[in-house]
Design an enzyme around this catalytic site. Sequence first.
Site, short mmCIF file in Angstrom:
data_model
loop_
_atom_site.label_atom_id
_atom_site.label_comp_id
_atom_site.label_asym_id
_atom_site.label_seq_id
_atom_site.Cartn_x
_atom_site.Cartn_y
_atom_site.Cartn_z
N ASP A 97 13.17 56.96 11.41
CA ASP A 97 13.55 55.57 11.67
C ASP A 97 13.38 55.27 13.15
O ASP A 97 12.44 55.78 13.78
CB ASP A 97 15.00 55.35 11.20
CG ASP A 97 15.24 53.94 10.69
OD1 ASP A 97 15.24 53.01 11.52
OD2 ASP A 97 15.44 53.77 9.47
N HIS A 107 18.65 50.11 13.97
CA HIS A 107 18.39 50.32 12.55
C HIS A 107 18.63 51.78 12.15
O HIS A 107 19.29 52.07 11.14
CB HIS A 107 16.95 49.90 12.25
CG HIS A 107 16.60 49.80 10.81
ND1 HIS A 107 16.05 50.86 10.10
CD2 HIS A 107 16.70 48.78 9.92
CE1 HIS A 107 15.82 50.49 8.86
NE2 HIS A 107 16.21 49.23 8.72
N SER A 124 16.90 48.68 3.16
CA SER A 124 17.07 49.67 4.22
C SER A 124 18.47 50.28 4.17
O SER A 124 18.67 51.44 4.52
CB SER A 124 16.88 49.03 5.60
OG SER A 124 15.52 48.89 5.91
#
Length: 406
Positions: A114, A145, A345
């Site tokens: 990520d 994120h 996600s």
Amino acid sequence: MESDQYIILRDTSRVDLSEPFSGRSFTLEASRTVEAPTPRIDIESLDTRDLFDLRRDPQVVSIAPPMPVALIEPTASEEAQTHDQLGTTTWGVSVTGAVDSPFTGQGVTVAVLDTGIDANHEAFKGVQLIEQDFTGEGNGDKNGHGTHCAGTIFGQVVNGYRFSMAPGVQRALIGKVLDSQGRGGTEQIYRAILWGLDQGAHVISMSLGMNFPAQVENLMKEKNFPAPLATSKALENYRANVRLFDKLADLVNARNALFQQGTVIVAASGNDSKRNIDPNYILSVAPPAAADGIISVGALETPGEPNNALKVAYFSNTGPNVAAPGVKIYSAKPGGGYRYLNGTSMATPHVAGIAALWAEKLLKQNTTVNRLELSSRLIGQAKKDRLAAGFNPLDVGAGLVQAPLN
């Protein structure tokens, strides 16, 4: 003759022999029974003749041009509640059964590919974080994120509040494959998957997807291609990368079978559907989640408490292998503190965490993790009876992933 960059997937365990009289070359497939596949990713500049010659190389498994990759963009939730108002666990931990599982992910290694991680966040205190930067930007997480996803998988219980699926995970591989803007390329993803494999990951989690519009734009800008040609070429590159993902997964799975050590890869299905606008506005699972051998993850939401019926989130792409909570997901943010996000996600790390619980159970039973058994546990145990009735018949959802309870 003009040359372009290409990603080459090789299996260096393959042996090439030549018959001294005929000159005919062939691959000794029998060597596979002796030596495990050894996948390797190379980047080379090739022209048309080079490509033709390279495809005859028995060690070459797949070739694809580099393609842009971007995170599966989440949306900030308008949820204003603090965790103090929600009991002792998030709704994702409760509804998946993780709160009642005797397993916590102890002894399992998880890889998160990520935007990196805030290694100093209190949620990761005591976890061995092995960081590897594939972007050139350096370790850390300026996007947030990756920190949020990692928190959902193995964040520690903080002040009595549990928001992760597998807080017992003590070793995590953090592959930074996306920069602070959430951008990267397929080359970084392939290299990071092999790195995770070499580092002993039982579970690899990816909340990212190939960026087709960016590829079209790049070809128009860098090659001066007209829009129709750029779109056609981008589609060709897109397909080539999907095939390379398929072949890479095949090699990983074959290697796991020989070593009797399994690695499952889970990936977000995408946030491209718009059921809130039109119930027929639904898109299928996007690559790399669409590749064979990768477990694709859809997002679920609930109108209220965890005991209420679940439904597919309006943005979740259709046809994933499994589904998990992906709306109003509470987890860590860089710099300290926490926030709520929505997206497939956010659903993907729920599945990665549940996979870690199943992997712990298999390790305790067999001392090894069989990939096929782990995959079947995740997919086969998923419950559909918790999903609300009345779905659009075109909208194929997936069952809610479940934690092992004994």
